[in-house]
Design a protein around this motif. Structure first.
Motif, PDB file in Angstrom:
ATOM      1  N   ASN A  49     -17.406 -20.875  -2.307  1.00  0.00           N
ATOM      2  CA  ASN A  49     -18.782 -20.323  -2.195  1.00  0.00           C
ATOM      3  C   ASN A  49     -18.613 -18.855  -1.300  1.00  0.00           C
ATOM      4  O   ASN A  49     -19.363 -18.164  -1.145  1.00  0.00           O
ATOM      5  N   SER A  50     -17.291 -18.724  -0.604  1.00  0.00           N
ATOM      6  CA  SER A  50     -17.081 -17.428   0.334  1.00  0.00           C
ATOM      7  C   SER A  50     -17.448 -16.246  -0.535  1.00  0.00           C
ATOM      8  O   SER A  50     -16.888 -16.259  -1.669  1.00  0.00           O
ATOM      9  N   THR A  51     -17.695 -15.162   0.075  1.00  0.00           N
ATOM     10  CA  THR A  51     -17.720 -13.904  -0.486  1.00  0.00           C
ATOM     11  C   THR A  51     -16.554 -13.072   0.161  1.00  0.00           C
ATOM     12  O   THR A  51     -16.116 -13.292   0.960  1.00  0.00           O
ATOM     13  N   THR A  52     -16.247 -11.763  -0.309  1.00  0.00           N
ATOM     14  CA  THR A  52     -15.519 -10.778   0.175  1.00  0.00           C
ATOM     15  C   THR A  52     -15.823 -10.487   1.619  1.00  0.00           C
ATOM     16  O   THR A  52     -14.898 -10.324   2.357  1.00  0.00           O
ATOM     17  N   VAL A  53     -17.138 -10.373   1.787  1.00  0.00           N
ATOM     18  CA  VAL A  53     -17.630 -10.055   3.230  1.00  0.00           C
ATOM     19  C   VAL A  53     -17.295 -11.113   4.129  1.00  0.00           C
ATOM     20  O   VAL A  53     -16.687 -11.065   5.406  1.00  0.00           O
ATOM     21  N   ASP A  54     -17.564 -12.396   3.608  1.00  0.00           N
ATOM     22  CA  ASP A  54     -16.915 -13.643   4.521  1.00  0.00           C
ATOM     23  C   ASP A  54     -15.642 -13.426   4.603  1.00  0.00           C
ATOM     24  O   ASP A  54     -15.097 -13.811   5.926  1.00  0.00           O
ATOM     25  N   GLU A  55     -14.727 -13.219   3.793  1.00  0.00           N
ATOM     26  CA  GLU A  55     -13.371 -13.192   3.904  1.00  0.00           C
ATOM     27  C   GLU A  55     -12.784 -12.175   5.092  1.00  0.00           C
ATOM     28  O   GLU A  55     -12.105 -12.326   5.810  1.00  0.00           O
ATOM     29  N   ILE A  56     -13.399 -10.856   4.597  1.00  0.00           N
ATOM     30  CA  ILE A  56     -13.071  -9.718   5.462  1.00  0.00           C
ATOM     31  C   ILE A  56     -13.474 -10.197   7.129  1.00  0.00           C
ATOM     32  O   ILE A  56     -12.836  -9.998   8.144  1.00  0.00           O
ATOM     33  N   LYS A  57     -14.390 -10.725   7.349  1.00  0.00           N
ATOM     34  CA  LYS A  57     -15.043 -11.027   8.611  1.00  0.00           C
ATOM     35  C   LYS A  57     -14.109 -12.252   9.201  1.00  0.00           C
ATOM     36  O   LYS A  57     -13.864 -12.325  10.317  1.00  0.00           O
ATOM     37  N   GLU A  58     -13.608 -13.407   8.219  1.00  0.00           N
ATOM     38  CA  GLU A  58     -12.806 -14.432   8.752  1.00  0.00           C
ATOM     39  C   GLU A  58     -11.406 -13.703   8.986  1.00  0.00           C
ATOM     40  O   GLU A  58     -10.808 -14.232  10.063  1.00  0.00           O
ATOM     41  N   ARG A  59     -10.958 -12.701   8.504  1.00  0.00           N
ATOM     42  CA  ARG A  59      -9.559 -12.116   8.654  1.00  0.00           C
ATOM     43  C   ARG A  59      -9.682 -11.269   9.895  1.00  0.00           C
ATOM     44  O   ARG A  59      -8.746 -10.961  10.265  1.00  0.00           O
ATOM     45  N   GLY A  60     -10.793 -10.591  10.155  1.00  0.00           N
ATOM     46  CA  GLY A  60     -11.302  -9.712  11.239  1.00  0.00           C
ATOM     47  C   GLY A  60     -10.843  -8.455  11.107  1.00  0.00           C
ATOM     48  O   GLY A  60     -10.606  -7.446  11.927  1.00  0.00           O
ATOM     49  N   LYS A  61     -10.390  -8.098   9.585  1.00  0.00           N
ATOM     50  CA  LYS A  61      -9.951  -6.678   9.359  1.00  0.00           C
ATOM     51  C   LYS A  61     -10.359  -6.445   8.001  1.00  0.00           C
ATOM     52  O   LYS A  61     -10.384  -7.065   6.988  1.00  0.00           O
ATOM     53  N   LEU A  62     -10.743  -5.164   7.746  1.00  0.00           N
ATOM     54  CA  LEU A  62     -11.098  -4.440   6.407  1.00  0.00           C
ATOM     55  C   LEU A  62      -9.904  -3.625   6.182  1.00  0.00           C
ATOM     56  O   LEU A  62      -9.114  -2.736   6.768  1.00  0.00           O
ATOM     57  N   ILE A  63      -9.194  -3.975   4.734  1.00  0.00           N
ATOM     58  CA  ILE A  63      -8.324  -3.063   4.082  1.00  0.00           C
ATOM     59  C   ILE A  63      -8.452  -2.281   3.338  1.00  0.00           C
ATOM     60  O   ILE A  63      -9.145  -2.579   2.315  1.00  0.00           O
ATOM     61  N   ILE A  64      -8.240  -0.913   3.591  1.00  0.00           N
ATOM     62  CA  ILE A  64      -8.687  -0.018   2.637  1.00  0.00           C
ATOM     63  C   ILE A  64      -7.343   0.767   1.899  1.00  0.00           C
ATOM     64  O   ILE A  64      -6.481   1.189   2.886  1.00  0.00           O
ATOM     65  N   GLY A  65      -7.252   0.972   0.764  1.00  0.00           N
ATOM     66  CA  GLY A  65      -6.160   1.621   0.109  1.00  0.00           C
ATOM     67  C   GLY A  65      -6.474   2.909   0.103  1.00  0.00           C
ATOM     68  O   GLY A  65      -7.559   3.619  -0.379  1.00  0.00           O
ATOM     69  N   THR A  66      -5.733   4.028   0.418  1.00  0.00           N
ATOM     70  CA  THR A  66      -5.931   5.649   0.424  1.00  0.00           C
ATOM     71  C   THR A  66      -4.755   6.295   0.100  1.00  0.00           C
ATOM     72  O   THR A  66      -3.670   5.543   0.311  1.00  0.00           O
TER      73      THR A  66
END
Length: 286
Positions: A49-66
């Motif tokens: 049931n987890s969302t990407t927002v949940d996964e980002i918060k659990e990971r503690g990091k937002l990963i952005i490709g640029t």
């Protein structure tokens, strides 16, 4: 003899009843913490049931490709640190989510496939919203617009507009929004693809291409800061003007809502205009 036989039968039946009762208890009892066979159906797991927002918060990091190769939107500064307009907005998104930020540089042509494959949470690289891209990813609300313009050597009198490429060897960043626009315009003699501005501008000055079709924001920044002995100029009108936004995987409404709300807030309070003045020198068209 009959009495003995009947008694024996009764004893056997009683024994069987005891064994059956014990067997029934053994089957029903479960080891502590063991889930029934249909536990996955009865109790959906948190991961399911987890969302990407949940996964980002659990990971503690937002990963952005640029791309990291498209000044002033995303580039490596003199300290070899990634910087630029998009980088600041991406950092604000991470702060909104309450996590750290990591930018992963790569060729623009590989960023969207990487996003779809789950290598990044978002893509930010002056990402223009094209119909082709919208088939595979979603976009945030736009934070500005950009278009395509023709860059040539200052003494070039042949090229007059990015819409008139007949017979010209034309350069583009492979996989970029400009690449798509130029293929639609057509007419060129040859189309050469580059990983970024640095390589394309080098070939333009070396005469290996006649014209470089490039994003207007990046082109103006380059020409303004170019102190080489082969100056460049921009000619004609800006074409294929499109919205720029944050790219994300499809069907992620919670993440999109967070990003849209942040961009809307920063548009309203003037923060994005301030960033545009800092990095670009003028306010972006909305």
């Amino acid at each position: 003899m009959k009495k003995l036989t009947v008694l024996s039968v009764l004893l056997v039946i009683a024994s069987l009843l005891v064994v059956t009762a014990c067997g029934s208890n053994a089957t029903t009892a479960k080891p502590s913490g063991e889930k029934p066979a249909n536990a996955a159906e009865a109790e959906p797991t948190e991961t399911a049931n987890s969302t990407t927002v949940d996964e980002i918060k659990e990971r503690g990091k937002l990963i952005i490709g640029t791309s990291g190769n498209f000044r002033p939107m995303t580039f490596m500064n003199e300290k070899s640190e990634i910087a630029g307009f998009d980088i600041e907005i991406g950092t604000m998104i991470a702060e909104k989510l309450g996590v750290e930020i990591e930018f992963v540089p790569g060729n623009i042509g590989g960023l969207i496939p990487g996003l779809v494959a789950g290598k990044f949470d978002l893509v930010m690289s002056a990402l223009s919203e094209t119909e082709e891209r919208k088939k595979s990813i979603d976009f945030s609300i736009p934070y500005g617009k950009d278009g395509t313009i023709a860059a040539v050597l200052k003494d070039n009198a042949t090229v007059t507009d990015v819409n008139k490429l007949e017979g010209l060897v034309t350069g583009v960043i492979g996989g970029s929004g400009t690449h798509t626009a130029i293929k639609e315009i057509g007419g060129y003699k040859e189309l050469k693809e580059y990983p970024g501005n640095a390589e394309a501008f080098t070939d333009l000055k070396a005469g290996r291409i006649d014209v470089y079709a490039v994003g207007n924001i990046a082109a103006n920044d380059y020409v303004k800061n170019d102190n080489s002995n082969k100056p460049l100029k921009l000619v004609g009108e800006v074409a294929a003007i499109k919205n720029m936004g944050v790219g994300m995987r499809k069907n992620e409404p919670e993440l999109k809502a967070v990003i849209d709300a942040l961009i809307e807030e920063k548009l309203k309070d003037g923060t994005i205009d301030q960033l545009a003045m800092k990095w670009i020198g003028n306010v972006l068209p909305k």
